[in-house]
Design an enzyme around this catalytic site. Structure first.
Site, short mmCIF file in Angstrom:
data_model
loop_
_atom_site.label_atom_id
_atom_site.label_comp_id
_atom_site.label_asym_id
_atom_site.label_seq_id
_atom_site.Cartn_x
_atom_site.Cartn_y
_atom_site.Cartn_z
N GLY A 292 -12.00 39.02 -1.95
CA GLY A 292 -10.69 38.38 -2.01
C GLY A 292 -10.21 37.95 -0.64
O GLY A 292 -10.87 38.17 0.38
N CYS A 293 -9.03 37.36 -0.60
CA CYS A 293 -8.51 36.82 0.65
C CYS A 293 -8.17 37.92 1.65
O CYS A 293 -8.49 37.81 2.84
CB CYS A 293 -7.28 35.95 0.38
SG CYS A 293 -5.99 36.73 -0.64
N TYR A 294 -7.54 39.00 1.18
CA TYR A 294 -7.17 40.09 2.10
C TYR A 294 -8.40 40.75 2.73
O TYR A 294 -8.47 40.89 3.96
CB TYR A 294 -6.32 41.13 1.38
CG TYR A 294 -4.89 40.71 1.13
CD1 TYR A 294 -4.05 40.36 2.18
CD2 TYR A 294 -4.38 40.68 -0.16
CE1 TYR A 294 -2.74 39.99 1.95
CE2 TYR A 294 -3.06 40.31 -0.40
CZ TYR A 294 -2.24 39.96 0.65
OH TYR A 294 -0.95 39.59 0.43
#
Length: 206
Positions: free
Chosen positions: A153-155
């Protein structure tokens, strides 16, 4: 040589962005779009920016049929919501497809950890343990032959790429790391919900 690709769940934000990337990829051919909607939509009608960029046959979504997908594609991208991918991914793998999952369903290799954080049973524990984390900057050598890739994911992508070089050179200690990250409301997906609706969230921070 062109690689035939299927996109399962192309009507969400992640699915649309994936289609855009595949259309620009010199070695990729979109050969099957599959949707959970009934009746399946036409993607070019759903997103007019795709008009003239997808052929009429390409733009027509079909049912999520593992046999049909396997006959049309070499690689299947699952752009489904969290908790939905694990129901379809094993069927695609059983048909001999290479699968790249965009959800969180295969990012954690330990099923107990997954169930603790996502508060739901993991129904595909066997494949969960074999998924390769799809961060090429760190795991490139494992990706070439992977049958199942779990895209981060982005995080975690932002965090891992920022701290990995520092950890490798022992410039920081793991217990010293604090990640303070913020995302936009589009990170919550396309489905309208009160807690992610823009008029409710505008100028908020939490």
């Amino acid at each position: 040589m062109s690689i035939r690709t299927a996109v399962i769940g192309p009507t969400g934000y992640a699915g649309l962005h994936l289609v855009e990337l595949l259309l620009r990829h010199p070695s990729a051919q979109i050969s099957y779009l599959a949707s959970r909607r009934n009746p399946p939509p036409n993607l070019a009608e759903e997103f007019p920016q795709l008009l003239s960029r997808l052929s009429e046959d390409q733009a027509a979504c079909h049912a999520i049929d593992p046999d049909a997908i396997a006959s049309k594609a070499d690689v299947a991208f699952a752009a489904l919501p969290h908790k939905a991918s694990m129901a379809i991914v094993p069927k695609l793998l059983d048909k001999g497809l290479r699968v790249i999952d965009l959800s969180a369903d295969y990012r954690l290799t330990d099923a107990d950890t997954y169930e603790r954080y996502y508060n739901t049973p993991h129904t595909d524990r066997d494949h969960l343990a074999t998924a390769v984390y799809g961060l090429p900057e760190l795991f490139r050598e494992h990706l070439a032959d992977a049958k199942l890739v779990a895209t981060p994911g982005c995080y975690p992508t932002a965090a891992a790429l920022a701290v990995a070089p520092l950890l490798k050179r022992k410039l920081i200690q793991p217990q010293q790391i604090i990640i303070n990250a913020t995302t936009g409301v589009t990170g919550a997906g396309r489905t309208a919900k009160p807690d992610t609706h823009f008029p409710e969230l505008n100028e908020s921070y939490y």
